[in-house]
Design an enzyme around this catalytic site. Structure first.
Site, PDB file in Angstrom:
ATOM      1  N   LYS A 112       0.827  -1.219   0.000  1.00  0.00           N
ATOM      2  CA  LYS A 112       0.000   0.000   0.000  1.00  0.00           C
ATOM      3  C   LYS A 112       0.852   1.256   0.000  1.00  0.00           C
ATOM      4  O   LYS A 112       0.487   2.255  -0.616  1.00  0.00           O
ATOM      5  CB  LYS A 112      -0.936   0.015   1.213  1.00  0.00           C
ATOM      6  CG  LYS A 112      -2.087  -0.968   1.091  1.00  0.00           C
ATOM      7  CD  LYS A 112      -3.194  -0.633   2.085  1.00  0.00           C
ATOM      8  CE  LYS A 112      -4.285  -1.707   2.051  1.00  0.00           C
ATOM      9  NZ  LYS A 112      -5.250  -1.541   3.158  1.00  0.00           N
ATOM     10  N   LYS A 195      -5.844 -11.409  -6.895  1.00  0.00           N
ATOM     11  CA  LYS A 195      -7.012 -11.674  -6.057  1.00  0.00           C
ATOM     12  C   LYS A 195      -8.113 -10.656  -6.368  1.00  0.00           C
ATOM     13  O   LYS A 195      -7.826  -9.529  -6.785  1.00  0.00           O
ATOM     14  CB  LYS A 195      -6.629 -11.655  -4.576  1.00  0.00           C
ATOM     15  CG  LYS A 195      -6.478 -10.289  -3.976  1.00  0.00           C
ATOM     16  CD  LYS A 195      -6.378 -10.311  -2.451  1.00  0.00           C
ATOM     17  CE  LYS A 195      -6.116  -8.878  -1.991  1.00  0.00           C
ATOM     18  NZ  LYS A 195      -5.854  -8.709  -0.591  1.00  0.00           N
ATOM     19  N   LYS A 198     -11.311  -4.933  -3.640  1.00  0.00           N
ATOM     20  CA  LYS A 198     -12.074  -3.706  -3.878  1.00  0.00           C
ATOM     21  C   LYS A 198     -11.206  -2.608  -4.462  1.00  0.00           C
ATOM     22  O   LYS A 198     -11.690  -1.756  -5.167  1.00  0.00           O
ATOM     23  CB  LYS A 198     -12.800  -3.248  -2.613  1.00  0.00           C
ATOM     24  CG  LYS A 198     -11.951  -3.177  -1.387  1.00  0.00           C
ATOM     25  CD  LYS A 198     -12.799  -3.289  -0.108  1.00  0.00           C
ATOM     26  CE  LYS A 198     -11.937  -3.806   1.030  1.00  0.00           C
ATOM     27  NZ  LYS A 198     -12.656  -4.549   2.039  1.00  0.00           N
TER      28      LYS A 198
HETATM   29  P1  TYM Z   1     -10.893  -6.963   4.593  1.00  0.00           P
HETATM   30  O1  TYM Z   1     -11.964  -6.040   5.029  1.00  0.00           O
HETATM   31  O2  TYM Z   1      -9.970  -6.521   3.523  1.00  0.00           O
HETATM   32  O3  TYM Z   1     -11.540  -8.317   4.085  1.00  0.00           O
HETATM   33  C1  TYM Z   1     -12.502  -9.034   4.851  1.00  0.00           C
HETATM   34  C2  TYM Z   1     -12.254 -10.520   4.712  1.00  0.00           C
HETATM   35  O4  TYM Z   1     -12.379 -10.938   3.349  1.00  0.00           O
HETATM   36  C3  TYM Z   1     -11.247 -11.705   2.981  1.00  0.00           C
HETATM   37  N1  TYM Z   1     -10.988 -11.535   1.537  1.00  0.00           N
HETATM   38  C4  TYM Z   1     -10.837 -12.531   0.662  1.00  0.00           C
HETATM   39  N2  TYM Z   1     -10.873 -13.871   0.811  1.00  0.00           N
HETATM   40  C5  TYM Z   1     -10.689 -14.631  -0.283  1.00  0.00           C
HETATM   41  N3  TYM Z   1     -10.475 -14.120  -1.523  1.00  0.00           N
HETATM   42  C6  TYM Z   1     -10.435 -12.778  -1.731  1.00  0.00           C
HETATM   43  N4  TYM Z   1     -10.232 -12.289  -2.957  1.00  0.00           N
HETATM   44  C7  TYM Z   1     -10.614 -11.926  -0.599  1.00  0.00           C
HETATM   45  N5  TYM Z   1     -10.620 -10.584  -0.439  1.00  0.00           N
HETATM   46  C8  TYM Z   1     -10.844 -10.364   0.880  1.00  0.00           C
HETATM   47  C9  TYM Z   1     -10.126 -11.168   3.843  1.00  0.00           C
HETATM   48  O5  TYM Z   1      -9.065 -12.089   3.966  1.00  0.00           O
HETATM   49  C10 TYM Z   1     -10.841 -10.922   5.154  1.00  0.00           C
HETATM   50  O6  TYM Z   1     -10.912 -12.105   5.924  1.00  0.00           O
HETATM   51  N6  TYM Z   1      -7.450  -6.504   8.196  1.00  0.00           N
HETATM   52  C11 TYM Z   1      -8.740  -7.112   7.861  1.00  0.00           C
HETATM   53  C12 TYM Z   1      -9.851  -6.692   8.800  1.00  0.00           C
HETATM   54  C13 TYM Z   1      -9.550  -6.918  10.235  1.00  0.00           C
HETATM   55  C14 TYM Z   1      -9.514  -8.165  10.897  1.00  0.00           C
HETATM   56  C15 TYM Z   1      -9.178  -7.864  12.265  1.00  0.00           C
HETATM   57  C16 TYM Z   1      -9.735  -9.477  10.499  1.00  0.00           C
HETATM   58  C17 TYM Z   1      -9.252  -5.949  11.151  1.00  0.00           C
HETATM   59  N7  TYM Z   1      -9.029  -6.518  12.367  1.00  0.00           N
HETATM   60  C18 TYM Z   1      -9.075  -8.872  13.195  1.00  0.00           C
HETATM   61  C19 TYM Z   1      -9.607 -10.487  11.453  1.00  0.00           C
HETATM   62  C20 TYM Z   1      -9.281 -10.185  12.786  1.00  0.00           C
HETATM   63  C21 TYM Z   1      -9.117  -6.676   6.463  1.00  0.00           C
HETATM   64  O7  TYM Z   1      -8.697  -5.660   6.003  1.00  0.00           O
HETATM   65  O8  TYM Z   1     -10.051  -7.465   5.843  1.00  0.00           O
END
Ligand code: TYM
Length: 332
Positions: A112, A195, A198
């Site tokens: 990023k 992948k 968004k």
């Molecule tokens: P975030 O909001 O980017 O994504 C939410 C969840 O979706 C999964 N994901 C995917 N899985 C499979 N294929 C894809 N193309 C794909 N794109 C997204 C992500 O792996 C995630 O599980 N940092 C985290 C949010 C967070 C969090 C936490 C998660 C903050 N604190 C504590 C677990 C525990 C995030 O940005 O996810």
């Protein structure tokens, strides 16, 4: 019951199929067996530039989408990260346990910050993984269901938990990633090496759950495949078809084997046409339910309030232990 915890950022108006298949679907499935805590990571969402009005709206939409996906507020605590100051409070302690070099090596920060130049990235973006560690460790969960892209953050979380336990006193449970191999990474429909995401995906490559179902059907029918004709799972040679098989299998609970057999001798057209129908059948009720839920703002607020209460009962206790163990003088 052992606990399960996960979070999702409210960074767009609609979640995409990768979020659902990679993560949220597992949240729903784990609700029976575990004591669940699921939250909307609005503090993580301000680590990059954002629009305040959109953030508030997206936080509500996030809650509605989780409910529409089947996260059940009776069984699960559903809450908003910023409603619990304990997350930031523990994050500070985690930051003080993390080496500068260790944080620098986080690939998400590298990716990023490379985009905008390091000067353009915030200290918050740098501290992101330590806030995430705090999110998790506060609840002492056994499992954290996420997609593959979060694995490195979970490894850091385990390291920090271990370091704290070792340096002070055993306080944290070491959380285990819950990452299903088959669905850990859903790919972009147009660029199946990348992948689905968004920020990184092309418009044609991403299925947004709240989009017009007809648009999603069209994207599936025009997904990139290859110059062969055989519907076969082979991630190396046939990434596009393999990704479509993964999606098909996840949404129907039919095995990949079974799907390969069902489409033997048929072309990609039939396969993609049927998958387009499967996707429409999934997103149509999901979208209707989300829009319906969004009509009743008071009900969403009530769910989030109840969720925060349940979360607070756990988070305050962990934080009190931590403050005691690091040697903070209790306030009177
Ligand atoms: P975030 O909001 O980017 O994504 C939410 C969840 O979706 C999964 N994901 C995917 N899985 C499979 N294929 C894809 N193309 C794909 N794109 C997204 C992500 O792996 C995630 O599980 N940092 C985290 C949010 C967070 C969090 C936490 C998660 C903050 N604190 C504590 C677990 C525990 C995030 O940005 O996810």
């Amino acid at each position: 019951r052992p606990r399960v915890l996960s979070g999702i950022q409210p960074t767009s108006d609609s979640y995409h199929l990768g979020n659902y298949i990679g993560a949220v679907r597992q949240w729903v499935a784990l609700q029976d067996e575990f004591e669940p805590f699921f939250f909307i990571a609005d503090q993580h969402a301000i680590t990059v530039e954002h629009d305040p009005k959109a953030l508030r709206e997206r936080t509500l939409r996030a809650a509605a989408q989780l409910l529409a996906a089947g996260v059940d507020p009776e069984r699960s605590a559903i809450f908003v990260q910023s409603h619990l100051p304990e997350h930031s409070q523990l994050a500070w302690v985690m930051e003080c346990l993390t080496g500068f070099g260790e944080a620098r090596r986080m690939t998400q920060f590298k990716d990023k910050s490379a985009k905008g130049g390091e000067g353009a990235s915030s200290v918050g973006l740098f501290a992101y993984p330590m806030l995430m560690a705090a999110d998790i460790l506060l609840y002492r969960p056994q499992y954290v269901p996420v997609g593959e892209d979060q694995r490195q953050h979970l490894e850091l979380t385990r390291d920090l938990a271990q370091r704290f336990n070792h340096r002070f006193k055993k306080t944290f449970r070491l959380p285990e990633p819950y990452i299903l191999k088959e669905t850990a990474k859903i790919y972009d429909l147009q660029l199946p090496q990348n992948k689905m995401s968004k920020t990184g995906s092309t418009p044609g490559g991403i299925i947004e759950l709240l989009d017009d179902p007809k648009v999603s059907a069209k994207k599936i029918r025009s997904a990139v495949t290859d110059s062969e004709t055989e519907v076969r799972f082979d991630e190396e040679a046939k990434p596009g078809v393999s990704n479509l098989l993964t999606i098909y299998s996840a949404l129907t609970e039919r095995s990949i084997d079974d799907l390969e057999k069902a489409y033997a001798g048929k072309g990609y057209g039939d396969f993609k046409g049927d998958l387009a129908d499967v996707v429409v059948e999934f997103v149509t009720p999901f979208r209707n339910r989300t829009l319906e839920l969004l009509e009743d703002r008071a009900e969403i607020d009530a769910v989030l309030e109840r969720g925060a209460e349940r979360a607070r009962a756990v988070a305050t206790r962990t934080l009190a232990d931590v403050y005691d163990r690091v040697g903070f003088l209790p306030a009177r």
